[in-house]
Write an enzyme that holds these catalytic residues in place. Structure first.
Site, PDB file in Angstrom:
ATOM      1  N   HIS A 178     -26.276 -31.744 -13.586  1.00  0.00           N
ATOM      2  CA  HIS A 178     -26.150 -30.275 -13.627  1.00  0.00           C
ATOM      3  C   HIS A 178     -27.504 -29.712 -14.046  1.00  0.00           C
ATOM      4  CE1 HIS A 178     -21.775 -30.244 -13.371  1.00  0.00           C
ATOM      5  NE2 HIS A 178     -21.684 -31.072 -14.391  1.00  0.00           N
TER       6      HIS A 178
ATOM      7  N   ASP B  70     -23.827 -36.227 -16.561  1.00  0.00           N
ATOM      8  CA  ASP B  70     -23.603 -35.062 -17.441  1.00  0.00           C
ATOM      9  C   ASP B  70     -24.637 -34.934 -18.575  1.00  0.00           C
ATOM     10  OD1 ASP B  70     -21.445 -33.834 -16.207  1.00  0.00           O
ATOM     11  OD2 ASP B  70     -19.960 -35.013 -17.282  1.00  0.00           O
TER      12      ASP B  70
ATOM     13  N   ASP C 213     -16.153 -32.559 -10.428  1.00  0.00           N
ATOM     14  CA  ASP C 213     -17.379 -31.835 -10.068  1.00  0.00           C
ATOM     15  C   ASP C 213     -18.443 -32.776  -9.509  1.00  0.00           C
ATOM     16  OD1 ASP C 213     -17.403 -32.821 -12.689  1.00  0.00           O
ATOM     17  OD2 ASP C 213     -18.850 -31.351 -13.403  1.00  0.00           O
TER      18      ASP C 213
ATOM     19  N   TYR D 223     -24.391 -26.579 -23.398  1.00  0.00           N
ATOM     20  CA  TYR D 223     -23.747 -27.719 -22.735  1.00  0.00           C
ATOM     21  C   TYR D 223     -23.345 -28.774 -23.771  1.00  0.00           C
ATOM     22  CZ  TYR D 223     -22.847 -31.024 -18.997  1.00  0.00           C
ATOM     23  OH  TYR D 223     -22.233 -31.888 -18.128  1.00  0.00           O
TER      24      TYR D 223
ATOM     25  N   GLU E 249     -15.517 -37.482 -12.656  1.00  0.00           N
ATOM     26  CA  GLU E 249     -14.912 -36.154 -12.763  1.00  0.00           C
ATOM     27  C   GLU E 249     -15.131 -35.380 -11.460  1.00  0.00           C
ATOM     28  OE1 GLU E 249     -15.989 -33.961 -16.295  1.00  0.00           O
ATOM     29  OE2 GLU E 249     -14.315 -32.568 -16.021  1.00  0.00           O
TER      30      GLU E 249
ATOM     31  N   HIS F   4     -19.548 -37.841 -20.436  1.00  0.00           N
ATOM     32  CA  HIS F   4     -18.641 -37.136 -21.305  1.00  0.00           C
ATOM     33  C   HIS F   4     -17.201 -37.632 -21.184  1.00  0.00           C
ATOM     34  CE1 HIS F   4     -16.472 -33.630 -19.140  1.00  0.00           C
ATOM     35  NE2 HIS F   4     -16.080 -33.402 -20.356  1.00  0.00           N
TER      36      HIS F   4
ATOM     37  N   HIS G  29     -20.031 -41.022 -12.700  1.00  0.00           N
ATOM     38  CA  HIS G  29     -18.953 -40.336 -13.431  1.00  0.00           C
ATOM     39  C   HIS G  29     -17.980 -39.797 -12.394  1.00  0.00           C
ATOM     40  CE1 HIS G  29     -16.855 -37.743 -16.148  1.00  0.00           C
ATOM     41  NE2 HIS G  29     -17.640 -36.684 -16.086  1.00  0.00           N
TER      42      HIS G  29
ATOM     43  N   HIS H  54     -14.400 -25.946 -16.331  1.00  0.00           N
ATOM     44  CA  HIS H  54     -13.215 -26.519 -16.991  1.00  0.00           C
ATOM     45  C   HIS H  54     -12.164 -25.440 -17.256  1.00  0.00           C
ATOM     46  CE1 HIS H  54     -14.899 -30.373 -19.156  1.00  0.00           C
ATOM     47  NE2 HIS H  54     -14.693 -30.560 -17.872  1.00  0.00           N
TER      48      HIS H  54
HETATM   49 FE1  FEO Z   1     -17.931 -34.552 -16.876  1.00  0.00          FE
HETATM   50 FE2  FEO Z   1     -20.046 -32.627 -14.875  1.00  0.00          FE
HETATM   51  O1  FEO Z   1     -18.501 -33.577 -15.354  1.00  0.00           O
END
Ligand code: FEO
Length: 401
Positions: free
Chosen positions: A222, A163, A82, A191, A80, A144, A78, A23
């Site tokens: 992750h 996440d 990544d 995290y 996002e 998230h 999700h 981020h």
């Molecule tokens: Fe909210 Fe791993 O992205």
């Protein structure tokens, strides 16, 4: 490469060994992974994707198991970048695949990639079969982003959580029981503190909800996969979300000409006299994401800054801005600092602490130029008083359990 995690379920993600800033805000000393999962059944489903620059390795991992063209469902837990960055490359190969996601994910993906994919939006409780496997979708907003959801594979008692329950941790091992425990728990806490901390009430409710499901494996997007007693990480999430913390103090501060530093050390002396552990972090030389990880499990927070032009020093300004956004739970706080001809830092710090949602704030201490012996004694007394407040709040927390 790919790794089997259950019958017909494979990890096809990638390892980002060299990521050091996520981020552009949050330090990732151990790198990260972008986990994607391939479900092989009568139909083939891909759950989540990886960060865009890794798309070639990602496609290779899938192709080791099945031709990309065989994928009929692309499930996006999700949106996002990544987890979705490589998706356009996948969809170029399978433009007719159904993209299964929440309506919020659909909106985000449409904005990010402007592509007319065949979206199939789902809500909590919706189910889909791909042969022998049944996929149940559970929305998890703000874990998230607003669009997050879990995909639960009923027959495998497998929760693909994206996440939540993740850790930024690059490793050649894929399972939590194969890696150094200190690192995995440290990264899981970091995290939570730096990514999920603002959403504790929602997290608590959602974890309690999924605890009613039989879960044998939690596979986040992750880090490593929890296959050994995955309820341990769910219990940790409940503890962190409820604001439970250790009876200790963290002093985050910065000093222009050492007076605030002298104050911090005198305050720490007082805290130690109350048999309370304390840690000092000088904010211009400390990684703030590490400080917030420490704060997650620490009851007392003291913040200090010298005054510069009626406000706080830049490193303290950066720290309190993040503190306001993270809204830590269950803390007691106090501020301090030295100033020259005109004050200002203490007021800025007090306002920031209140804006961060911390309700237990005890009056702070300001000193002009250099602290004299009487003022140093006041610092020690403040430390003692603060440690007593920390103990009091911890006892109240224990009683409330
Ligand atoms: Fe909210 Fe791993 O992205």
């Amino acid at each position: 490469m790919n790794v089997k995690i259950a019958e017909g379920v494979y990890w096809v993600g990638v390892i980002d060994w060299n990521l050091r800033l996520y981020h552009n805000t949050y330090s990732t000393h151990h790198g990260t992974t972008y986990n994607s999962y391939l479900l092989l059944d009568d139909q083939v489903a891909l759950v989540d994707s990886v960060y865009g620059p890794f798309y070639e390795e990602f496609l290779k991992n899938i192709k080791e198991l099945v031709p990309i063209e065989k994928i009929t469902y692309v499930i996006v837990n999700h949106a996002e970048s990544d987890h979705s960055g490589a998706l356009p490359k996948v969809m170029e190969i399978i433009p007719r695949a159904k993209v299964v996601c929440t309506s919020k994910s659909k909106d985000i993906l449409s904005r990010l990639y402007q592509t007319p994919w065949d979206f199939h939006t789902v809500k909590s409780g919706d189910e889909m079969t791909i042969g022998k496997k049944t996929l149940k979708f559970i929305e998890a907003p703000m874990m998230h982003w607003p669009d997050n959801m879990f995909t639960y594979v009923r027959e495998d008692k497998l929760l693909l959580s994206n996440d939540p329950f993740g850790q930024h941790m690059a490793t050649s091992e894929r399972f939590e029981d194969e890696v150094e425990q200190a690192v995995v728990w440290e990264e899981a806490a970091k995290y939570f503190a730096n990514t999920l901390y603002p959403f504790t009430a929602l997290i608590k409710r959602k974890v309690e909800e999924i605890q009613s499901l039989p879960i044998q494996i939690i596979a986040p997007s992750h880090g490593v996969i929890w296959r050994r007693e995955p309820q341990r990480i769910m219990e940790k999430y409940l503890r962190w979300a409820s604001g439970e913390a250790e009876e200790r103090v963290l002093i985050a501060y910065e000093s222009m000409w050492e007076s605030t530093d002298i104050m911090a050390r005198a305050i720490a002396e007082g805290i130690q006299k109350e048999d309370t552990p304390v840690k000092l972090f000088r904010l211009s030389v400390t990684d703030h994401a590490d400080v917030f990880r420490e704060l997650l499990e620490t009851r007392g927070l003291m913040i200090g800054s010298s005054t510069l032009n009626n406000t706080v020093l830049p490193s303290t300004a950066s720290f309190i801005e993040t503190l306001k956004s993270l809204r830590p739970k269950g803390k007691v706080a106090c501020v301090f600092g030295s100033h020259g001809w005109g004050g200002g830092a203490i007021k800025v710090l007090e306002l920031a602490v209140k804006a961060s949602g911390i309700e237990n704030v005890i009056p702070g201490l300001a000193v002009k130029y250099r602290p004299e012996e009487g003022e140093l004694e006041a610092c020690r007394q403040l430390g003692r008083q603060f440690a007593q407040e920390v103990k009091k709040l911890s006892k109240e927390g224990e009683k409330a359990k």
